[in-house]
Design a protein around this motif. Sequence first.
Motif, PDB file in Angstrom:
ATOM      1  N   GLY A  94     -28.015  22.873 -98.330  1.00 26.17           N
ATOM      2  CA  GLY A  94     -29.337  23.126 -98.897  1.00 26.17           C
ATOM      3  C   GLY A  94     -29.217  24.108-100.038  1.00 26.17           C
ATOM      4  O   GLY A  94     -28.283  24.908-100.065  1.00 26.17           O
ATOM      5  N   ALA A  95     -30.168  24.027-100.981  1.00 23.95           N
ATOM      6  CA  ALA A  95     -30.151  24.955-102.110  1.00 23.95           C
ATOM      7  C   ALA A  95     -30.492  26.357-101.595  1.00 23.95           C
ATOM      8  O   ALA A  95     -30.948  26.513-100.467  1.00 23.95           O
ATOM      9  N   ASN A  96     -30.287  27.361-102.440  1.00 22.19           N
ATOM     10  CA  ASN A  96     -30.679  28.718-102.057  1.00 22.19           C
ATOM     11  C   ASN A  96     -32.168  28.743-101.761  1.00 22.19           C
ATOM     12  O   ASN A  96     -32.955  28.176-102.499  1.00 22.19           O
ATOM     13  N   GLY A  97     -32.539  29.393-100.678  1.00 23.40           N
ATOM     14  CA  GLY A  97     -33.953  29.495-100.343  1.00 23.40           C
ATOM     15  C   GLY A  97     -34.484  28.287 -99.590  1.00 23.40           C
ATOM     16  O   GLY A  97     -35.670  28.227 -99.279  1.00 23.40           O
ATOM     17  N   ALA A  98     -33.633  27.332 -99.280  1.00 21.78           N
ATOM     18  CA  ALA A  98     -34.108  26.137 -98.571  1.00 21.78           C
ATOM     19  C   ALA A  98     -34.364  26.425 -97.092  1.00 21.78           C
ATOM     20  O   ALA A  98     -35.036  25.650 -96.418  1.00 21.78           O
ATOM     21  N   GLY A  99     -33.828  27.530 -96.583  1.00 15.03           N
ATOM     22  CA  GLY A  99     -34.081  27.875 -95.187  1.00 15.03           C
ATOM     23  C   GLY A  99     -32.871  27.768 -94.283  1.00 15.03           C
ATOM     24  O   GLY A  99     -32.986  27.911 -93.068  1.00 15.03           O
ATOM     25  N   LYS A 100     -31.691  27.555 -94.887  1.00 19.16           N
ATOM     26  CA  LYS A 100     -30.463  27.404 -94.084  1.00 19.16           C
ATOM     27  C   LYS A 100     -30.169  28.634 -93.235  1.00 19.16           C
ATOM     28  O   LYS A 100     -29.958  28.550 -92.030  1.00 19.16           O
ATOM     29  N   THR A 101     -30.136  29.779 -93.917  1.00 15.88           N
ATOM     30  CA  THR A 101     -29.734  31.000 -93.219  1.00 15.88           C
ATOM     31  C   THR A 101     -30.745  31.358 -92.136  1.00 15.88           C
ATOM     32  O   THR A 101     -30.364  31.779 -91.036  1.00 15.88           O
ATOM     33  N   THR A 102     -32.026  31.142 -92.427  1.00 14.91           N
ATOM     34  CA  THR A 102     -33.059  31.418 -91.424  1.00 14.91           C
ATOM     35  C   THR A 102     -32.847  30.535 -90.196  1.00 14.91           C
ATOM     36  O   THR A 102     -32.899  31.004 -89.051  1.00 14.91           O
ATOM     37  N   ALA A 103     -32.588  29.254 -90.436  1.00 17.95           N
ATOM     38  CA  ALA A 103     -32.368  28.331 -89.317  1.00 17.95           C
ATOM     39  C   ALA A 103     -31.165  28.788 -88.500  1.00 17.95           C
ATOM     40  O   ALA A 103     -31.198  28.823 -87.263  1.00 17.95           O
ATOM     41  N   MET A 104     -30.119  29.187 -89.208  1.00 19.20           N
ATOM     42  CA  MET A 104     -28.907  29.602 -88.519  1.00 19.20           C
ATOM     43  C   MET A 104     -29.134  30.878 -87.708  1.00 19.20           C
ATOM     44  O   MET A 104     -28.609  31.021 -86.604  1.00 19.20           O
ATOM     45  N   LYS A 105     -29.928  31.776 -88.270  1.00 20.69           N
ATOM     46  CA  LYS A 105     -30.206  33.023 -87.548  1.00 20.69           C
ATOM     47  C   LYS A 105     -31.005  32.763 -86.283  1.00 20.69           C
ATOM     48  O   LYS A 105     -30.824  33.440 -85.277  1.00 20.69           O
ATOM     49  N   MET A 106     -31.897  31.770 -86.328  1.00 20.24           N
ATOM     50  CA  MET A 106     -32.653  31.431 -85.115  1.00 20.24           C
ATOM     51  C   MET A 106     -31.716  30.880 -84.056  1.00 20.24           C
ATOM     52  O   MET A 106     -31.816  31.214 -82.874  1.00 20.24           O
ATOM     53  N   LEU A 107     -30.806  30.021 -84.510  1.00 21.02           N
ATOM     54  CA  LEU A 107     -29.912  29.376 -83.546  1.00 21.02           C
ATOM     55  C   LEU A 107     -28.911  30.362 -82.949  1.00 21.02           C
ATOM     56  O   LEU A 107     -28.445  30.180 -81.828  1.00 21.02           O
ATOM     57  N   SER A 108     -28.577  31.414 -83.686  1.00 23.53           N
ATOM     58  CA  SER A 108     -27.580  32.346 -83.164  1.00 23.53           C
ATOM     59  C   SER A 108     -28.218  33.557 -82.490  1.00 23.53           C
ATOM     60  O   SER A 108     -27.536  34.511 -82.145  1.00 23.53           O
ATOM     61  N   GLY A 109     -29.535  33.524 -82.315  1.00 21.10           N
ATOM     62  CA  GLY A 109     -30.195  34.580 -81.545  1.00 21.10           C
ATOM     63  C   GLY A 109     -30.536  35.812 -82.362  1.00 21.10           C
ATOM     64  O   GLY A 109     -30.883  36.845 -81.798  1.00 21.10           O
ATOM     65  N   LEU A 110     -30.447  35.737 -83.689  1.00 20.07           N
ATOM     66  CA  LEU A 110     -30.790  36.895 -84.518  1.00 20.07           C
ATOM     67  C   LEU A 110     -32.281  36.960 -84.831  1.00 20.07           C
ATOM     68  O   LEU A 110     -32.824  38.016 -85.068  1.00 20.07           O
ATOM     69  N   LEU A 111     -32.925  35.795 -84.876  1.00 24.09           N
ATOM     70  CA  LEU A 111     -34.349  35.743 -85.199  1.00 24.09           C
ATOM     71  C   LEU A 111     -35.061  34.956 -84.113  1.00 24.09           C
ATOM     72  O   LEU A 111     -34.526  33.978 -83.595  1.00 24.09           O
ATOM     73  N   ILE A 112     -36.277  35.404 -83.810  1.00 26.10           N
ATOM     74  CA  ILE A 112     -37.057  34.663 -82.814  1.00 26.10           C
ATOM     75  C   ILE A 112     -37.888  33.611 -83.562  1.00 26.10           C
ATOM     76  O   ILE A 112     -38.605  33.945 -84.500  1.00 26.10           O
TER      77      ILE A 112
END
Lengths: 247, 370
Positions: free
Chosen positions: A39-57
């Motif tokens: 995904g391009a920058n800002g597409a939401g990749k890192t956010t999705a990954m943080k949810m999956l790894s327990g960093l974000l609820i």
Amino acid sequence: MSKEAIIKTNDLTKSFGAFTAVDKITFEVMPGEIFGFLGANGAGKTTAMKMLSGLLIPTSGKASVVGFDVFKQSEMIKKNIGYMSQKFSLYDDLTVEENIAFFGGIYGLRGDVLEHAQAELLQRLQLMDQSKKLVASLPLGWKQKLSFSVAMIHKPRLVFLDEPTGGVDPITRRQFWEMIYEAAENGVTIFVTTHYMDEAEYCSRVSIMVDGKIAAMDTPRALKDRFGAKNMDEVFYTLARGAKRGE
Amino acid sequence: MIGIVIKKEFRQIFRNPNILRMMMVMPIIQLIIIPFAADYEIKNIDLAIVNQDNSSYSQRLVQKLVAGNYFQLVEAGTDYRTAQESIEKGHADLIITIPHDFEKNIIKENKATISISADAVNGVKAGLGNLYANQIIGQFNAEIREELLVMPRHNEIVNIQTFSQNRYNPHNDYHLFMVPGILALLVTMVGALISTLNIVSEKEKGTIEQINVTPLKKYQFIIGKLTPFWILGMISITIGFIISYLVFGIVSLGGYLSIYLYSGLYLLAVLGIGLLLSTFVDTQQQATLFSFFLMMNFVLLSGLYTTVESMPGWARFLSDLLPPSHFIKVIRSIFIKGSSVVDILPEFGIMAIFAVVLNGLAVLNYRKRA
């Protein structure tokens, strides 16, 4: 066991106020896969990954990772996954050995088990004579390989890699992918984000995110066929061109 | 788990000469230099005397004024305007004018006036100069009164003298007063600033994100992070006590056990400030600026250089909200008055509340970010 998905999401969503960073994504990752998350920058990749790894609820939806619920069992998820972030994440002012001992210790490795894991890791990376050197003195490529190995010191079944090869030369990138393949052959599931489309070709399956949604998801070959593209680059351009979000 | 974090922190601290230098050398230098500079006693006030009388009494008074080491005679003349000029040029701080007929008035009319004018740009100097001059003139007054007593018609004069005694610090030794205070600020620096910088640097480098994805619990990370700084804080207090003794010969009148108990509690509160600060800022630069602001307030509101009692009500209220104010007060009372644990029990309670509230807020705020 192998039939059961290791990551399973259903309408997983994360909003920050009025902004929906990740918008109802639904997908499954099977054990042993190398799953490319593009995904391009800002597409939401890192956010999705943080949810999956327990960093974000997550805000809404459902997701389970290595058999645990992301809402309620994030601590269990953390115990059973490895994570290597975009930024280099070992301690520069500790030696190779001390970093291994620290992260191994945090993952609950003690005494003989820790020593064994450490010796094996140093051997595999051929870093035996460097073990007493500060991490700061290693070349970037070595640091990243070491970082990847340390992220897997507790032998997790699933590893998240957030742009692991940013800023390294093509040869080191190739070597890094060899390590990823080796881990995958040993049954570890790899969830990797990248901006390099040649790396996307190495993945067993790829998802491309545009504006918080998954725009396409399939094997690289099937995606190229569907979009009539020569390579993943063209596939990515076709999809990401319509993105409304910029940097 | 906590042990692993503590071990890692100590390794990093001992590998970074700057942290060690800051924690050990800074207290040593500051404790040795600042107490000498931060001396409330003012000597060498530049005095201009305008003596218009030129009698034996006026000569004696001038000699008396110049004799001590409070005043330094920079000008003696008969013209007030010249003296005024030298104040304007900054040569003199104080003018004492002995008028014409000084001696005659004392003998004949039994009273005389002397005028004192001070350059109040430096208010402290002016005030103290005035005070010293008054004292000396008072002494002079008593002397001539005794001499004149032989003359019977003067014996009905009532002689009033003030007698002041400084309890607990009989010689009004400013070092005894300043050193415990400076010690308090040093501990605050170590506890709040260095621990904040440490945590924020992990944020900057991104290693904190790596820690957050591990099964390490928040409380384990926080305790593991703060313990080494607590220990270092206690060590730097100890260094401070040793220096106070070696350089100034200051020994606490109260027990060192009560000092260490209270300091340990205080350090917890200060580390709470550091931790709280680290949850608000993202870079070491912000952390430094913010703690600079905090330190300024601590220095000026805590009663180190200023007197809390003479502040307006709202400022006293603010002062009470700052942990260093309490620490300075308690350390001084243990050091100078010899207060025991029982005497300062309420202060233990207050500091415990600070520690719980500050750390509680920090942990709450820390969780939100993760």
